[in-house]
Design a protein around this motif. Structure first.
Motif, short mmCIF file in Angstrom:
data_model
loop_
_atom_site.label_atom_id
_atom_site.label_comp_id
_atom_site.label_asym_id
_atom_site.label_seq_id
_atom_site.Cartn_x
_atom_site.Cartn_y
_atom_site.Cartn_z
N VAL A 158 44.88 55.52 63.75
CA VAL A 158 46.19 54.94 62.95
C VAL A 158 45.36 54.13 61.99
CG1 VAL A 158 48.06 53.08 63.16
CG2 VAL A 158 47.78 54.87 64.89
N LEU A 159 44.38 53.32 62.15
CA LEU A 159 43.68 52.56 61.42
C LEU A 159 42.96 53.31 60.05
CD1 LEU A 159 42.50 49.93 60.71
CD2 LEU A 159 40.53 50.04 62.00
N ASP A 160 42.44 54.51 60.62
CA ASP A 160 41.82 55.38 59.66
C ASP A 160 42.70 55.85 58.51
OD1 ASP A 160 39.49 56.61 58.59
OD2 ASP A 160 40.22 58.46 59.51
N ALA A 161 43.97 56.33 59.06
CA ALA A 161 45.04 56.63 58.12
C ALA A 161 45.52 55.85 57.41
CB ALA A 161 45.92 57.60 59.06
N THR A 162 45.80 54.36 58.03
CA THR A 162 46.21 53.27 57.03
C THR A 162 45.32 52.89 55.88
OG1 THR A 162 47.27 52.61 59.36
CG2 THR A 162 47.06 50.87 57.47
N LEU A 163 43.92 52.89 56.29
CA LEU A 163 43.21 52.36 55.32
C LEU A 163 42.90 53.66 54.23
CD1 LEU A 163 40.29 50.72 57.48
CD2 LEU A 163 42.20 49.64 56.32
N ARG A 164 43.04 54.72 54.51
CA ARG A 164 42.81 55.77 53.48
C ARG A 164 44.10 55.95 52.64
NH1 ARG A 164 39.36 59.82 54.81
NH2 ARG A 164 38.35 59.71 56.71
N SER A 165 45.13 54.89 52.74
CA SER A 165 46.49 55.19 51.99
C SER A 165 46.65 54.16 50.89
CB SER A 165 47.61 54.99 53.12
OG SER A 165 47.69 53.43 53.68
N GLY A 166 45.54 53.17 50.72
CA GLY A 166 45.78 52.52 49.40
C GLY A 166 44.63 51.39 49.62
#
Length: 223
Positions: free
Chosen positions: A32-40
């Motif tokens: 979840v963290l990885d996807a979140t940090l990739r989003s902006g």
């Protein structure tokens, strides 16, 4: 004393930072963290691991710090200094007073970031600034209990940002729109927690939207 800003300076606007959720299990949270940090755009991640026992905190730091760093995000450990070296984190967040903050600066500078929190008055902030730490944090890591930024935290962060060189972070509210308050106050960094992790459309959507709000407000404020 902390260095004051030059009389003429380009305005600085809020960049987004995140605090880890109040509770999480590292193995489930990591993707979840990885996807979140990739989003902006996210400048830093403060890992608040106080809810975990020492072994679990170390395991979480070792798992999450590389994810932040792989996404170009500074990973900062709140509290337990031993986790900084063990996990390879980029820095430490200290909220235990000027003496402890100074000791952290002496221990970790110049290789790692040291930030100071737990600031209740302007005098506290000026004392913390004398340590030559890398940022001052206004509010509490768990201080997103209202939709808006708390008035005292915002007032202190706005004052500090106008006067001094050391960057300010302010704890945002539980609503994404609170980032606009930080932009308007010219605070360098705005920190979100529940506004991201509990967003109904998911944390990736929240980070993307927070950055959109920041950029839109910056455009409105541009001369």
């Amino acid at each position: 004393m902390a260095k004051k800003k030059k009389a003429v300076q380009e305005p600085m606007f809020a960049r987004l930072c995140l605090v880890t959720p109040a509770e999480f299990e590292a193995a489930h949270f990591a993707p979840v963290l990885d996807a979140t940090l990739r989003s902006g755009d996210v400048a830093s991640l403060i890992l608040d691991l106080a809810h975990l026992d020492p072994d679990a905190a170390l395991s979480a730091a070792e798992r999450l710090v590389p994810i932040a760093q792989a996404n170009g995000v500074a990973a900062i450990i709140a509290g337990d200094w031993s986790l900084v070296q063990a996990s390879g984190a980029d820095g430490v967040h200290v909220a235990a007073g000027q003496a402890e903050l100074r000791r952290a600066v002496d221990t970790f500078h110049p290789d790692r970031i040291v930030g100071g929190g737990g600031l209740k008055t302007r005098h506290d902030a000026m004392l913390a600034g004398e340590t030559d730490c890398d940022y001052l944090f206004f509010g509490r890591l768990d201080g997103d209990t209202a939709d808006e930024i708390f008035d005292k935290a915002l007032d202190m962060a706005a004052w500090w940002s106008v006067v001094f060189e050391i960057p300010a972070m302010v704890m945002g509210g539980r609503a994404l729109g609170s980032v606009i308050e930080a932009v308007d106050a010219r605070v360098e960094f705005v920190v979100l927690r529940d506004a991201v992790w509990l967003h109904p459309e998911g944390p990736s959507a929240a980070v993307a939207e927070a950055n959109r709000l920041i950029a839109a407000r910056q455009m409105e404020a541009a001369p």
